[in-house]
Design an enzyme around this catalytic site. Structure first.
Site, short mmCIF file in Angstrom:
data_model
loop_
_atom_site.label_atom_id
_atom_site.label_comp_id
_atom_site.label_asym_id
_atom_site.label_seq_id
_atom_site.Cartn_x
_atom_site.Cartn_y
_atom_site.Cartn_z
N SER A 1 22.74 63.82 38.42
CA SER A 1 22.50 63.92 39.86
C SER A 1 22.05 65.33 40.19
O SER A 1 21.86 66.17 39.31
CB SER A 1 23.76 63.55 40.64
OG SER A 1 24.10 62.20 40.43
N HIS A 2 21.91 65.61 41.49
CA HIS A 2 21.51 66.93 41.94
C HIS A 2 22.68 67.58 42.65
O HIS A 2 23.43 66.92 43.37
CB HIS A 2 20.31 66.80 42.89
CG HIS A 2 19.56 68.08 43.10
ND1 HIS A 2 20.05 69.11 43.87
CD2 HIS A 2 18.36 68.49 42.64
CE1 HIS A 2 19.18 70.10 43.89
NE2 HIS A 2 18.14 69.75 43.15
N ALA A 3 22.83 68.89 42.46
CA ALA A 3 23.98 69.58 43.04
C ALA A 3 23.91 69.66 44.55
O ALA A 3 24.95 69.77 45.22
CB ALA A 3 24.10 70.98 42.45
#
Length: 399
Positions: free
Chosen positions: A232-234
């Site tokens: 995922s993306h932070a």
């Protein structure tokens, strides 16, 4: 010669004391553009990447990837009879590339200062872990170690103290090879204007830190660094893999509020979600990602991955399959663009991807992967050595 046969680096000669990945990746790309690359290897042993594995018809996957279109010359550069051979090669060369252990070239009299005095037009590119100055100058460095020192490992992998994961490819080596390649191209352009060669000092650490731009600035002036977020993306959500009802995963990413509305209305069929205060901005969606993930997974569980991807496509939301290497070899987009070509090797014909970036003016060089020392005799003969001398060099272990 027609335009299609003229390549940007035709007539350029590169001599390389290289091993592993960073320097070979750089020089292979120079060879792609037409440069003659003479790869100097240790007699009987060669580039140690030749022995990493035997996955390509008995050849090393690393070596096949980074060494096509080169000539292999075996030469013991520490042996006294090798010095005039190396001198002759460098006298005719345009570029000298090396990524030996820190300090090794200086001890051999092959530093930029030594070489520039004798060959003022020669471009010298040194690739090392930490550069040619500073407290880390003489430290050995491998890809994993640079991923660690450069902060890459702190951003990659699953959340939690034990979740770190290195990149699945040699990302630090690749970044160094890319910057060495582009710096050499720039140095060749500069030499056209000045008539002088120059020194290029490529630090793997500095190359990878350049690629850490967003996480680096996310933690600017002591701010909290981005957490590891798996695939995922932070700081953007929804962004990453979601599991469909058939057990397959769909990778998707939302970039703006228009896409969020389309996602709620057309993909999830939950228009009321767009007005939920927990998810009214990207920052809030990211902060409440656990709640949102549960909702998305519940909807996706009623669909196959193919059905979910179709809904995303219909809503103009970016998505992708989660492919393994076999899927990549068979990827329909790569096939349709004739991305796969063949090159010869000591083990026979192997498939190879075309270099990225297609030109209307020329085709890249796709010549064989060399056997160890395959071109030693021909290169020495070209330098003026006769057969008896060459055999003597072989007997003495010089080549």
């Amino acid at each position: 010669m027609s335009n299609s046969e003229i390549r940007p680096l035709d007539g350029i000669t590169v001599v390389s004391l290289e091993h592993a990945i960073a320097a070979p990746f750089c020089t292979r790309q120079l060879a792609d553009l037409g440069a003659r690359v003479i790869k100097i290897e240790r007699p009987g042993v060669g580039d140690f990447a030749r022995g990493y594995d035997e996955r390509v018809h008995g050849l090393s996957s690393h070596f096949v990837w980074t060494n096509r279109s080169k000539e292999s010359l075996t030469l013991d550069v520490k042996a006294e009879p090798a010095k005039p051979i190396l001198e002759q090669l460098l006298e005719e060369a345009d570029v000298f590339v090396q990524n030996l252990a820190p300090g090794a070239c200086r001890r051999l009299g092959l530093s930029y200062e030594d070489l520039h005095e004798r060959f003022p037009k020669l471009i010298v590119c040194d690739i090392s872990g930490y550069g040619d100055s500073g407290p880390y100058q003489y430290r050995k460095a491998y890809d994993l170690l640079i991923q660690s020192e450069g902060g890459f490992l702190s951003t990659t992998g699953a959340p939690g103290p034990d979740g770190m994961a290195k990149a699945g490819c040699s990302i630090a080596d690749i970044s160094a090879g890319m910057y060495a390649y582009t710096n050499i191209l720039s140095a060749l352009m500069l030499r056209q204007r000045t008539g002088e060669g120059s020194h290029i000092d490529v630090s793997m650490l500095e190359c990878l830190v350049e690629w850490m731009g967003y996480p680096l600035y996310y933690a600017y002036q002591g701010a909290e660094p981005p957490p590891r977020a798996g695939a995922s993306h932070a700081s953007i959500y929804p962004y990453g893999p979601f599991t469909a009802g058939d057990g397959k995963q769909v990778m998707l990413g939302l970039q703006n509020e228009r896409e969020w509305l389309a996602f709620c209305n057309k993909v999830l069929n939950l228009p009321e979600l767009a007005d939920d205060h927990r998810f009214s901005s990207n920052q809030l969606r990211s902060e409440n990602r656990d709640d949102l993930r549960g909702i998305i997974q519940q909807v996706f569980a009623s669909m196959s991955a193919e059905q979910a991807a179709q809904r995303l496509d219909d809503s103009a939301i970016a998505n992708a399959k989660v492919n393994d290497m076999h899927d990549v070899w068979a990827h329909p987009q790569l096939k349709s663009r004739n991305h796969w070509h063949t090159v010869e090797s000591p083990a026979g014909t192997v498939s190879a991807p075309l270099p990225p970036g297609r030109s209307s003016a020329y085709n890249p060089v796709m010549n064989p992967v060399p056997a160890l020392g395959e071109h030693t005799a021909s290169i020495l003969a070209e330098l003026g050595y006769h057969e008896e001398q060459i055999q003597g060099f072989k007997s003495d272990g010089v080549v």
